[in-house]
Design a protein around this motif. Structure first.
Motif, PDB file in Angstrom:
ATOM      1  N   GLY A 269       0.813  -1.218   0.000  1.00  0.00           N
ATOM      2  CA  GLY A 269       0.000   0.000   0.000  1.00  0.00           C
ATOM      3  C   GLY A 269       0.842   1.260   0.000  1.00  0.00           C
ATOM      4  O   GLY A 269       0.515   2.248  -0.679  1.00  0.00           O
ATOM      5  N   LEU A 270       1.955   1.241   0.733  1.00  0.00           N
ATOM      6  CA  LEU A 270       2.858   2.400   0.720  1.00  0.00           C
ATOM      7  C   LEU A 270       3.527   2.562  -0.642  1.00  0.00           C
ATOM      8  O   LEU A 270       3.740   3.696  -1.109  1.00  0.00           O
ATOM      9  CB  LEU A 270       3.910   2.241   1.814  1.00  0.00           C
ATOM     10  N   LEU A 271       3.870   1.452  -1.291  1.00  0.00           N
ATOM     11  CA  LEU A 271       4.493   1.530  -2.613  1.00  0.00           C
ATOM     12  C   LEU A 271       3.564   2.162  -3.643  1.00  0.00           C
ATOM     13  O   LEU A 271       4.032   2.855  -4.568  1.00  0.00           O
ATOM     14  CB  LEU A 271       4.912   0.127  -3.079  1.00  0.00           C
ATOM     15  N   SER A 272       2.277   1.927  -3.532  1.00  0.00           N
ATOM     16  CA  SER A 272       1.328   2.539  -4.473  1.00  0.00           C
ATOM     17  C   SER A 272       0.899   3.939  -4.052  1.00  0.00           C
ATOM     18  O   SER A 272       0.486   4.739  -4.890  1.00  0.00           O
ATOM     19  CB  SER A 272       0.106   1.646  -4.623  1.00  0.00           C
ATOM     20  N   LEU A 273       1.002   4.240  -2.774  1.00  0.00           N
ATOM     21  CA  LEU A 273       0.598   5.565  -2.305  1.00  0.00           C
ATOM     22  C   LEU A 273       1.641   6.635  -2.642  1.00  0.00           C
ATOM     23  O   LEU A 273       1.286   7.802  -2.870  1.00  0.00           O
ATOM     24  CB  LEU A 273       0.363   5.525  -0.796  1.00  0.00           C
ATOM     25  N   ILE A 274       2.895   6.252  -2.698  1.00  0.00           N
ATOM     26  CA  ILE A 274       3.954   7.231  -2.993  1.00  0.00           C
ATOM     27  C   ILE A 274       3.812   7.820  -4.399  1.00  0.00           C
ATOM     28  O   ILE A 274       3.797   9.045  -4.572  1.00  0.00           O
ATOM     29  CB  ILE A 274       5.335   6.580  -2.779  1.00  0.00           C
ATOM     30  N   PRO A 275       3.703   7.008  -5.474  1.00  0.00           N
ATOM     31  CA  PRO A 275       3.553   7.627  -6.808  1.00  0.00           C
ATOM     32  C   PRO A 275       2.252   8.388  -6.981  1.00  0.00           C
ATOM     33  O   PRO A 275       2.207   9.393  -7.704  1.00  0.00           O
ATOM     34  CB  PRO A 275       3.639   6.427  -7.753  1.00  0.00           C
ATOM     35  N   VAL A 276       1.176   7.924  -6.312  1.00  0.00           N
ATOM     36  CA  VAL A 276      -0.099   8.646  -6.428  1.00  0.00           C
ATOM     37  C   VAL A 276       0.012  10.042  -5.818  1.00  0.00           C
ATOM     38  O   VAL A 276      -0.445  11.041  -6.398  1.00  0.00           O
ATOM     39  CB  VAL A 276      -1.216   7.829  -5.759  1.00  0.00           C
ATOM     40  N   SER A 277       0.643  10.135  -4.655  1.00  0.00           N
ATOM     41  CA  SER A 277       0.798  11.433  -4.006  1.00  0.00           C
ATOM     42  C   SER A 277       1.713  12.350  -4.814  1.00  0.00           C
ATOM     43  O   SER A 277       1.445  13.564  -4.942  1.00  0.00           O
ATOM     44  CB  SER A 277       1.353  11.237  -2.593  1.00  0.00           C
ATOM     45  N   TRP A 278       2.771  11.801  -5.350  1.00  0.00           N
ATOM     46  CA  TRP A 278       3.687  12.615  -6.154  1.00  0.00           C
ATOM     47  C   TRP A 278       3.010  13.112  -7.435  1.00  0.00           C
ATOM     48  O   TRP A 278       3.136  14.272  -7.813  1.00  0.00           O
ATOM     49  CB  TRP A 278       4.932  11.784  -6.488  1.00  0.00           C
TER      50      TRP A 278
END
Length: 292
Positions: free
Chosen positions: A125-134
């Motif tokens: 979940g953190l791996l997918s949340l980082i690019p979405v936020s960026w």
């Protein structure tokens, strides 16, 4: 043993998160552009991680539009491509471990395996949340994410929202499964039960410090030899009367019958009654219509 609620909740949330992140990764809808000068007014362009689609006035979508502005070469897009694929792989591995740990065919779950699966799902979940936020942070920045020339209207599309929601569900589901590690640690720290100390042999006599409990030569029981305490009468003494405590309750009053003090038949002659008025007045004690 029933499956714990935390494990069931973790599996459900992780499965929904996988579905949302997979849809957001493959669907071309991370950014929405409208207001082109050389296109009709209702022309909309959807930019994703792998393709670009163009939707016209006839509501027909045409994908595989050539990238004329080096959109796929931008750093946020390239980072999102790699991180989203890694997130999907880790999510699938975490779900497989969670399926083996939660046990659908065993008596008790494997707490340690389920906890490790929860950590993997939270990491995905953190791996997918980082690019979405960026990507959302530089959504309208043309220097980072190239834009076509002209006064365009830039907005968030549905794929970005689904990916963000799926990332949050993966984190929550992983945390719910990771609670199994607390049960495993508590089981390891549980104190061991010590073996009971051997007691005296059965039938052995225990001596105490009181003189009347020591064994004697005769057959008299210790209770018979025990002297009566001071201030209390012995077995032959007469018992003193105990003082009464409390107050005396009043006796209930006896019910009284209703009597009529007036003679309503005074002066009237009843046929067949030869008594005088004095006798009739003395016997008129029952209620009649005049009492009402």
């Amino acid at each position: 043993m029933r499956t714990p609620t935390a494990m069931i909740l973790g599996l459900v949330l992780a499965s929904c998160g996988l579905l949302f992140t997979l849809t957001g990764t493959l669907a071309p809808g991370w950014r929405r552009l409208s207001g082109f000068l050389d296109q009709p007014v209702d022309t909309v362009m959807y930019q994703g991680l792998w393709t670009i689609c163009l939707e016209g006035s006839s509501r027909e979508r045409r994908c595989q539009v050539p990238d004329q502005w080096a959109y796929f070469s931008a750093r946020p897009v390239r980072a999102a491509q790699g991180l989203m694929v890694a997130s999907l792989v880790v999510t699938v591995g975490g779900l497989l471990l969670a399926t083996l740990g939660v046990r659908c065919w065993q008596d008790e779950p494997r707490w340690a395996l389920a906890g490790v699966a929860g950590l993997l799902l939270a990491a995905s979940g953190l791996l997918s949340l980082i690019p979405v936020s960026w990507y959302n942070h530089v959504l309208r920045d043309g220097a980072v994410l190239p834009l076509p020339p002209g006064p365009l209207t830039v907005g968030v599309s549905y794929s970005l929202v689904l990916t963000y929601l799926g990332s949050c569900l993966l984190i929550l589901g992983g945390f719910s499964l990771a609670l199994s590690l607390a049960h495993c640690c508590g089981k390891c720290r549980r104190p061991r039960l010590r073996a009971p100390r051997p007691g005296p042999a059965r039938g052995a006599t225990q001596l105490s410090g009181w003189p009347w409990t020591q064994p004697s030569a005769d057959n008299t029981s210790p209770r018979q030899k025990r002297p009566p305490p001071t201030g209390r009468p012995g077995p032959g003494d007469q018992k003193a009367p105990r003082p009464k405590v409390g107050f005396r309750m009043p006796a209930p009053a006896s019910p009284r019958a209703y009597t009529n003090p007036l003679d309503v038949l005074d002066g009237e002659v009843i046929r067949g009654d030869h008594r005088g008025p004095e006798q009739r007045s003395s016997s008129s004690t029952l209620p009649c219509d005049s009492d009402l």
